[in-house]
Design a protein around this motif. Structure first.
Motif, PDB file in Angstrom:
ATOM      1  N   SER A  85     164.198  20.588-138.304  1.00 31.84           N
ATOM      2  CA  SER A  85     163.502  20.984-137.278  1.00 31.84           C
ATOM      3  C   SER A  85     161.963  20.660-137.189  1.00 31.84           C
ATOM      4  O   SER A  85     161.050  20.040-136.628  1.00 31.84           O
ATOM      5  CB  SER A  85     163.667  22.496-136.944  1.00 31.84           C
ATOM      6  OG  SER A  85     162.985  22.678-135.540  1.00 31.84           O
ATOM      7  N   VAL A  86     161.425  21.226-138.763  1.00 24.98           N
ATOM      8  CA  VAL A  86     159.819  21.136-138.766  1.00 24.98           C
ATOM      9  C   VAL A  86     159.635  19.804-139.046  1.00 24.98           C
ATOM     10  O   VAL A  86     158.516  19.291-138.922  1.00 24.98           O
ATOM     11  CB  VAL A  86     159.664  22.262-140.045  1.00 24.98           C
ATOM     12  CG1 VAL A  86     160.162  21.800-141.136  1.00 24.98           C
ATOM     13  CG2 VAL A  86     158.109  22.188-140.100  1.00 24.98           C
ATOM     14  N   LEU A  87     160.444  18.959-139.916  1.00 20.72           N
ATOM     15  CA  LEU A  87     160.193  17.748-140.020  1.00 20.72           C
ATOM     16  C   LEU A  87     160.084  16.823-138.610  1.00 20.72           C
ATOM     17  O   LEU A  87     159.096  15.950-138.609  1.00 20.72           O
ATOM     18  CB  LEU A  87     161.368  17.016-141.010  1.00 20.72           C
ATOM     19  CG  LEU A  87     161.122  17.317-142.544  1.00 20.72           C
ATOM     20  CD1 LEU A  87     162.577  16.812-143.154  1.00 20.72           C
ATOM     21  CD2 LEU A  87     159.855  16.706-143.239  1.00 20.72           C
ATOM     22  N   SER A  88     161.044  16.920-137.913  1.00 18.47           N
ATOM     23  CA  SER A  88     161.120  16.043-136.671  1.00 18.47           C
ATOM     24  C   SER A  88     159.796  16.530-136.047  1.00 18.47           C
ATOM     25  O   SER A  88     159.366  15.766-135.402  1.00 18.47           O
ATOM     26  CB  SER A  88     162.400  16.747-135.974  1.00 18.47           C
ATOM     27  OG  SER A  88     162.495  17.573-135.571  1.00 18.47           O
ATOM     28  N   SER A 110     153.969  21.045-155.429  1.00 21.89           N
ATOM     29  CA  SER A 110     153.256  21.368-154.286  1.00 21.89           C
ATOM     30  C   SER A 110     152.534  20.002-153.702  1.00 21.89           C
ATOM     31  O   SER A 110     151.844  19.304-154.349  1.00 21.89           O
ATOM     32  CB  SER A 110     152.029  22.284-154.046  1.00 21.89           C
ATOM     33  OG  SER A 110     151.599  22.618-152.901  1.00 21.89           O
ATOM     34  N   ARG A 111     153.018  19.514-152.404  1.00 18.93           N
ATOM     35  CA  ARG A 111     152.491  18.595-152.173  1.00 18.93           C
ATOM     36  C   ARG A 111     151.992  18.408-150.381  1.00 18.93           C
ATOM     37  O   ARG A 111     152.814  19.256-149.642  1.00 18.93           O
ATOM     38  CB  ARG A 111     153.627  17.122-152.092  1.00 18.93           C
ATOM     39  CG  ARG A 111     153.989  16.734-153.504  1.00 18.93           C
ATOM     40  CD  ARG A 111     155.193  15.936-153.217  1.00 18.93           C
ATOM     41  NE  ARG A 111     155.998  15.828-154.710  1.00 18.93           N
ATOM     42  CZ  ARG A 111     155.693  14.600-155.302  1.00 18.93           C
ATOM     43  NH1 ARG A 111     155.158  13.662-154.787  1.00 18.93           N
ATOM     44  NH2 ARG A 111     156.411  14.465-156.565  1.00 18.93           N
ATOM     45  N   LYS A 112     151.277  17.716-150.112  1.00 13.92           N
ATOM     46  CA  LYS A 112     150.849  17.529-148.498  1.00 13.92           C
ATOM     47  C   LYS A 112     151.434  16.307-148.057  1.00 13.92           C
ATOM     48  O   LYS A 112     151.026  15.288-148.646  1.00 13.92           O
ATOM     49  CB  LYS A 112     149.486  17.627-148.232  1.00 13.92           C
ATOM     50  CG  LYS A 112     149.148  17.673-146.856  1.00 13.92           C
ATOM     51  CD  LYS A 112     147.680  18.016-146.683  1.00 13.92           C
ATOM     52  CE  LYS A 112     146.492  17.055-146.470  1.00 13.92           C
ATOM     53  NZ  LYS A 112     145.264  17.525-146.288  1.00 13.92           N
ATOM     54  N   ILE A 113     152.242  16.241-147.158  1.00 14.51           N
ATOM     55  CA  ILE A 113     152.862  15.043-146.655  1.00 14.51           C
ATOM     56  C   ILE A 113     152.796  14.530-144.947  1.00 14.51           C
ATOM     57  O   ILE A 113     152.528  15.683-144.486  1.00 14.51           O
ATOM     58  CB  ILE A 113     154.336  14.774-146.996  1.00 14.51           C
ATOM     59  CG1 ILE A 113     155.131  16.029-146.147  1.00 14.51           C
ATOM     60  CG2 ILE A 113     154.589  14.892-148.443  1.00 14.51           C
ATOM     61  CD1 ILE A 113     156.773  15.867-146.222  1.00 14.51           C
ATOM     62  N   VAL A 114     152.727  13.562-144.698  1.00 12.04           N
ATOM     63  CA  VAL A 114     153.010  13.036-143.235  1.00 12.04           C
ATOM     64  C   VAL A 114     154.348  12.402-142.997  1.00 12.04           C
ATOM     65  O   VAL A 114     154.176  11.198-143.525  1.00 12.04           O
ATOM     66  CB  VAL A 114     151.793  12.366-142.614  1.00 12.04           C
ATOM     67  CG1 VAL A 114     151.584  12.304-141.166  1.00 12.04           C
ATOM     68  CG2 VAL A 114     150.344  13.085-143.068  1.00 12.04           C
ATOM     69  N   PRO A 115     155.530  13.005-142.469  1.00 13.82           N
ATOM     70  CA  PRO A 115     156.680  12.160-142.350  1.00 13.82           C
ATOM     71  C   PRO A 115     156.548  11.304-141.153  1.00 13.82           C
ATOM     72  O   PRO A 115     155.884  11.871-140.224  1.00 13.82           O
ATOM     73  CB  PRO A 115     157.473  13.413-142.297  1.00 13.82           C
ATOM     74  CG  PRO A 115     156.869  14.556-141.725  1.00 13.82           C
ATOM     75  CD  PRO A 115     155.562  14.382-142.281  1.00 13.82           C
ATOM     76  N   HIS A 116     157.348  10.355-141.193  1.00 11.88           N
ATOM     77  CA  HIS A 116     157.368   9.275-139.976  1.00 11.88           C
ATOM     78  C   HIS A 116     158.676   8.788-139.648  1.00 11.88           C
ATOM     79  O   HIS A 116     158.970   8.347-138.533  1.00 11.88           O
ATOM     80  CB  HIS A 116     156.291   8.174-140.004  1.00 11.88           C
ATOM     81  CG  HIS A 116     156.691   6.957-141.127  1.00 11.88           C
ATOM     82  ND1 HIS A 116     157.847   6.258-141.192  1.00 11.88           N
ATOM     83  CD2 HIS A 116     156.047   6.771-142.486  1.00 11.88           C
ATOM     84  CE1 HIS A 116     157.704   5.482-142.143  1.00 11.88           C
ATOM     85  NE2 HIS A 116     156.661   5.663-142.970  1.00 11.88           N
ATOM     86  N   GLY A 117     159.696   9.017-140.675  1.00  7.01           N
ATOM     87  CA  GLY A 117     161.056   8.374-140.416  1.00  7.01           C
ATOM     88  C   GLY A 117     162.272   9.058-141.156  1.00  7.01           C
ATOM     89  O   GLY A 117     161.841   9.272-142.446  1.00  7.01           O
ATOM     90  N   LEU A 118     163.349   9.215-140.402  1.00  7.13           N
ATOM     91  CA  LEU A 118     164.479   9.814-141.125  1.00  7.13           C
ATOM     92  C   LEU A 118     165.609   8.609-141.303  1.00  7.13           C
ATOM     93  O   LEU A 118     165.669   7.604-140.561  1.00  7.13           O
ATOM     94  CB  LEU A 118     165.099  10.842-140.444  1.00  7.13           C
ATOM     95  CG  LEU A 118     164.251  11.910-140.461  1.00  7.13           C
ATOM     96  CD1 LEU A 118     164.532  12.819-139.074  1.00  7.13           C
ATOM     97  CD2 LEU A 118     164.034  12.851-141.521  1.00  7.13           C
ATOM     98  N   PHE A 119     166.331   8.875-142.605  1.00  6.43           N
ATOM     99  CA  PHE A 119     167.429   7.682-142.656  1.00  6.43           C
ATOM    100  C   PHE A 119     168.666   8.315-143.535  1.00  6.43           C
ATOM    101  O   PHE A 119     168.366   9.322-144.294  1.00  6.43           O
ATOM    102  CB  PHE A 119     167.125   6.300-143.187  1.00  6.43           C
ATOM    103  CG  PHE A 119     166.830   6.408-144.659  1.00  6.43           C
ATOM    104  CD1 PHE A 119     167.587   6.014-145.637  1.00  6.43           C
ATOM    105  CD2 PHE A 119     165.347   6.641-144.886  1.00  6.43           C
ATOM    106  CE1 PHE A 119     167.297   6.099-146.815  1.00  6.43           C
ATOM    107  CE2 PHE A 119     164.876   6.578-146.473  1.00  6.43           C
ATOM    108  CZ  PHE A 119     165.907   6.289-147.316  1.00  6.43           C
ATOM    109  N   GLU A 120     169.694   8.217-143.162  1.00 10.39           N
ATOM    110  CA  GLU A 120     171.192   8.541-144.136  1.00 10.39           C
ATOM    111  C   GLU A 120     171.464   7.543-145.094  1.00 10.39           C
ATOM    112  O   GLU A 120     171.403   6.375-144.547  1.00 10.39           O
ATOM    113  CB  GLU A 120     172.051   9.028-143.097  1.00 10.39           C
ATOM    114  CG  GLU A 120     173.247   9.492-143.685  1.00 10.39           C
ATOM    115  CD  GLU A 120     174.365   9.922-142.723  1.00 10.39           C
ATOM    116  OE1 GLU A 120     175.136  10.783-142.986  1.00 10.39           O
ATOM    117  OE2 GLU A 120     174.430   9.408-141.799  1.00 10.39           O
ATOM    118  N   SER A 121     171.923   7.876-146.275  1.00 12.77           N
ATOM    119  CA  SER A 121     172.533   7.114-146.961  1.00 12.77           C
ATOM    120  C   SER A 121     173.770   7.907-147.832  1.00 12.77           C
ATOM    121  O   SER A 121     173.556   8.941-148.356  1.00 12.77           O
ATOM    122  CB  SER A 121     171.773   6.465-148.078  1.00 12.77           C
ATOM    123  OG  SER A 121     172.477   5.669-149.020  1.00 12.77           O
TER     124      SER A 121
END
Length: 265
Positions: A85-88, A110-121
């Motif tokens: 939920s928080v990633l989307s 600890s990291r600061k990130i900016v996510p932009h895409g999800l994928f499954e493998s």
């Protein structure tokens, strides 16, 4: 409501005001049944069909006493829905997250990130994100996140997905039956045929797949594709039924380190 829907469907599947060619009412069963002349009015994919059967198995919603048995490999780990939920939301809002991420080499950091895409493998889910610590785009495994905090700030210009070259780059994979396998059987398994470029036949029996460079190695591993230059993996290991006919396409592909048999000079 059901009566109206059935009447409309009968009308859609009737020709010249005749009876529907798809269904008929069985007086003995007291229900509508599929005719031998049935043709799908709303074609669906295999994946959609399996999804419908899975839902019906859980809800008993397809009107049969014994649902079709379906089995799938159990997931050995699950992603917390709050993480998804928080990633989307961050992907939609192009916003930053402060996370704790567990790495096999360095432990939790600890990291600061900016996510932009999800994928499954295989049975794992991953997110592609800009990492401020590394100042580059990285693939993260969702199960290794903890203590995710949404930050009230948008990502920097460098975090724009357009700058993620490995995500924006597409790789054409030509997958052929391994030389010691029955080509006719595998051609049927994988819906193979001629791969052509203009007037040039690149392969007479292959399947071409277009994949993002950032994901490429993950999926080659998932499909058990022999990516070695001489096809040595498939000679002794029956899992490798496919070989990569154009291994040169993996040049400068970040995820190629995961491709089975791939060596780097």
């Amino acid at each position: 409501g059901a009566t109206r829907d059935i009447a409309e469907y009968k009308s859609l599947t009737s020709k010249d005001n005749e009876e529907s060619s798809n269904l008929d009412f069985d007086d003995s069963l007291k229900r509508y049944v599929k005719k031998d002349s049935f043709e799908a009015e709303y074609p669906i994919s295999f994946e959609s069909g399996i999804s419908i059967l899975r839902r019906a198995l859980k809800k008993g919603s397809i009107g049969v006493a014994d649902p079709v048995p379906l089995e799938s490999p159990a997931r050995l780990s699950g992603v917390n829905v709050d993480t998804l939920s928080v990633l989307s939301r961050a992907i939609s809002n192009k916003s930053c997250l402060l996370v704790q991420y567990g790495s096999l080499s360095s432990g939790a950091t600890s990291r600061k990130i900016v996510p932009h895409g999800l994928f499954e493998s295989e049975t794992n889910w991953y997110v592609r994100a800009f990492c401020y610590k590394r100042e580059q785009f990285i693939t993260f495994k969702l199960t290794r996140f903890s203590n995710i905090e949404s930050l009230a700030e948008e990502g920097c210009m460098a975090s724009d997905p357009i700058n993620d070259n490995q995500w924006q780059r597409w790789v054409n994979l030509i997958l052929e039956p391994h030389h010691n396998q029955n080509k006719d059987v595998l051609a049927r398994d994988y819906d193979m045929g001629h791969v052509v470029r203009g007037d040039i036949v690149l392969s007479e029996c292959a399947k071409e797949v277009k994949v993002r460079a950032a994901i490429c190695g993950f999926w080659l591993q998932h499909w058990n594709v022999d990516c070695s230059d001489n096809g040595k993996l498939g000679e002794s290991d029956p899992r490798y039924q496919l070989r990569l006919a154009n291994p040169e396409t993996l040049y400068d592909v970040e995820s190629a380190s995961l491709a089975p048999g791939r060596t780097f000079k």
